[in-house]
Design an enzyme around this catalytic site. Structure first.
Site, PDB file in Angstrom:
ATOM      1  N   PHE A 135       0.852  -1.190   0.000  1.00 22.66           N
ATOM      2  CA  PHE A 135       0.000   0.000   0.000  1.00 22.66           C
ATOM      3  C   PHE A 135       0.880   1.229   0.000  1.00 22.66           C
ATOM      4  CE2 PHE A 135      -2.583   3.444   1.587  1.00 22.66           C
ATOM      5  CZ  PHE A 135      -3.683   3.326   0.765  1.00 22.66           C
ATOM      6  N   ASP A 220       9.131   2.668   1.845  1.00 23.54           N
ATOM      7  CA  ASP A 220       7.940   3.401   2.244  1.00 23.54           C
ATOM      8  C   ASP A 220       7.760   3.156   3.738  1.00 23.54           C
ATOM      9  OD1 ASP A 220       5.422   4.226   2.947  1.00 23.54           O
ATOM     10  OD2 ASP A 220       4.435   3.424   1.159  1.00 23.54           O
ATOM     11  N   LYS A 249       2.099   9.635   8.320  1.00 27.20           N
ATOM     12  CA  LYS A 249       1.414   9.133   9.512  1.00 27.20           C
ATOM     13  C   LYS A 249       2.028   9.626  10.843  1.00 27.20           C
ATOM     14  CE  LYS A 249      -1.261   5.558   7.511  1.00 27.20           C
ATOM     15  NZ  LYS A 249      -0.914   4.784   6.322  1.00 27.20           N
TER      16      LYS A 249
HETATM   17  C1  LIG Z   1      -1.100   5.059   4.883  1.00 20.48           C
HETATM   18  C2  LIG Z   1      -0.008   4.698   3.970  1.00 20.48           C
HETATM   19  C3  LIG Z   1       0.258   5.440   2.802  1.00 20.48           C
HETATM   20  C4  LIG Z   1      -0.634   6.559   2.340  1.00 20.48           C
HETATM   21  O1  LIG Z   1      -0.569   7.663   3.187  1.00 20.48           O
HETATM   22  P1  LIG Z   1      -1.643   8.843   3.000  1.00 20.48           P
HETATM   23  O2  LIG Z   1      -1.191   9.870   4.005  1.00 20.48           O
HETATM   24  O3  LIG Z   1      -2.987   8.264   3.290  1.00 20.48           O
HETATM   25  O4  LIG Z   1      -1.527   9.321   1.609  1.00 20.48           O
HETATM   26  C5  LIG Z   1       1.342   5.086   2.052  1.00 20.48           C
HETATM   27  N1  LIG Z   1       2.144   4.062   2.404  1.00 20.48           N
HETATM   28  C6  LIG Z   1       1.927   3.339   3.510  1.00 20.48           C
HETATM   29  C7  LIG Z   1       2.866   2.229   3.865  1.00 20.48           C
HETATM   30  C8  LIG Z   1       0.841   3.612   4.333  1.00 20.48           C
HETATM   31  O5  LIG Z   1       0.599   2.875   5.423  1.00 20.48           O
END
Ligand SMILES: *Cc1c(COP(=O)(O)O)cnc(C)c1O
Length: 398
Positions: A135, A220, A249
């Protein structure tokens, strides 16, 4: 249904399924709904509320910066932006930072950096290898990066330049690599997929492959960064340093902020290459600085490890007692349990009834991602509520 939920149904775009709960305030690990019922929060704003709800350190930074300077544009230098970049560089393997507004945007920036790197160093290579069930966010390019067909189908044609391969399979990355490849982008632990921890040697092998081939390695760390796994960054858990890392986050502890960081080799942007109106503004940077500084100076990481171990032990104990729990996994304060059938939605509702907020990333998986300041007593309380909720479900099964 509360009046707010009825009103929402009339005016808000219906893009996801919500839990029928209207939250009006929060303090520490607790939130209250519009009828003043309280809940123990093991969702934590979706792994965002690093210091819990309305922590004095965050409130103070918001108030002070709100009185001083909120937005200037990136035409000018501001002090909070420099201070945030410095504390991130000093505490990571990275040498440069760009601050933006969300996780998806941080990943977009990382991919733009990788494409520029490919143009400069790999004959115009532009493709990024990512993992299935990953994700990376909801922008069109990140939908293409996110290896989940369900997120992609509606939005065809999606941007080119991403190859999705199985996670925790270094051979798949080797096979997918071509002259067109400029980078590999992975979550150190897959969060939305249901807390998938790769084998210990996976990320190291990917690092070696990237070095051999001249590819950038992007982590990420939107979910794993800023202490979530018990170390400041997820990469430390595996002893593997990426070239580029995205954060969001937990970085802001609740204010919308993201960042991508690069080592000197990968930091190839020049003036004019990238930008953002709000990105790195004084308000969000001042709060993020306060969050990161507090995590470091108040030994929050030690608490993550201690409370995380307590949570693991409690979940393993529950697995012994509840026949339909099949797996317990995770690191630090990012943990999950699996059921032998699709019980997660029912379990979530039963937890709500017990006054506990949890998340169900998959039909048979519950995830726990409480604020990093959760105490061992609060972990015990959550485990009791979870046990009671699962007890109800067991009795319904007859
Ligand atoms: C939540 C998440 C995203 C997306 O972040 P947003 O602030 O919602 O755009 C990207 N990568 C990972 C691993 C995430 O958990």
């Amino acid at each position: 249904m509360s009046q707010w939920q009825e009103r929402e149904a009339r005016v808000y775009m219906q893009t996801g399924r919500r839990v029928p709960l209207t939250i009006v305030r929060g303090q520490g690990l607790r939130v209250w709904d519009d009828e003043d019922n309280s809940y123990l929060d093991f969702v934590g704003g979706w792994a965002v509320d690093t210091l819990g709800h309305c922590h004095p350190v965050i409130v103070k930074a918001l108030e002070e910066q709100g009185r001083t300077l909120i937005q200037t544009s990136n035409q000018f230098y501001t002090i909070p932006q420099v201070r945030l970049a410095e504390i991130l560089v000093e505490n990571s393997c990275m040498s440069r930072v760009y601050v933006c507004n969300s996780g998806a945007e941080a990943n977009e920036g990382s991919v733009k950096l990788a494409r520029k790197y490919g143009r400069l160093n790999r004959g115009g290579a532009y493709e990024v290898i990512t993992a299935l069930n990953s994700f990376h966010g909801r922008t069109l390019a990140m939908v293409a990066a996110t290896g989940q067909p369900a997120h992609q189908e509606t939005y065809q044609p999606i941007p080119q330049g991403f190859v999705n391969v199985p996670y925790a399979d270094v051979d798949a990355i080797r096979k997918a690599t071509s002259d067109k490849t400029c980078a590999v982008m992975l979550e150190p632990v897959q969060g939305e997929a249901g807390v998938i921890v790769p084998p210990d040697d996976y990320l190291g092998q990917v690092r070696e492959w990237c070095d051999e081939q001249g590819l950038l390695l992007i982590f990420d760390e939107v979910q794993t960064g800023i202490g979530r796994l018990g170390t400041m960054f997820g990469y430390e858990q595996f002893g593997v340093e990426p070239d580029v890392m995205s954060l969001a986050k937990g970085l802001g502890g609740g204010v919308p902020i993201g960042a991508f960081l690069a080592n000197e080799k990968a930091a190839v942007f020049e003036p004019g290459d990238h930008g953002s109106t709000y990105g790195g503004n004084p308000l969000t940077c001042a709060v993020a600085y306060a969050v990161v500084d507090h995590v470091i100076s108040d030994h929050v990481l030690a608490n993550v490890r201690r409370s995380g171990q307590r949570l693991t032990a409690g979940l393993l104990d529950l697995k012994e007692r509840v026949s339909f729990i099949t797996d317990v996994r995770g690191r630090g304060l990012l943990q999950a349990i699996d059921f032998d059938r699709d019980l997660a939605a029912d379990a979530l509702t039963a937890c709500l009834g017990q006054g506990l907020l949890v998340n169900a990333p998959r039909p048979n998986t519950l995830r726990f991602m409480p604020p990093l300041v959760v105490t061992e007593a609060e972990v015990d309380e959550a485990l009791q509520k979870l046990a009671a909720a699962l007890g109800e479900i067991a009795s319904q099964m007859g």
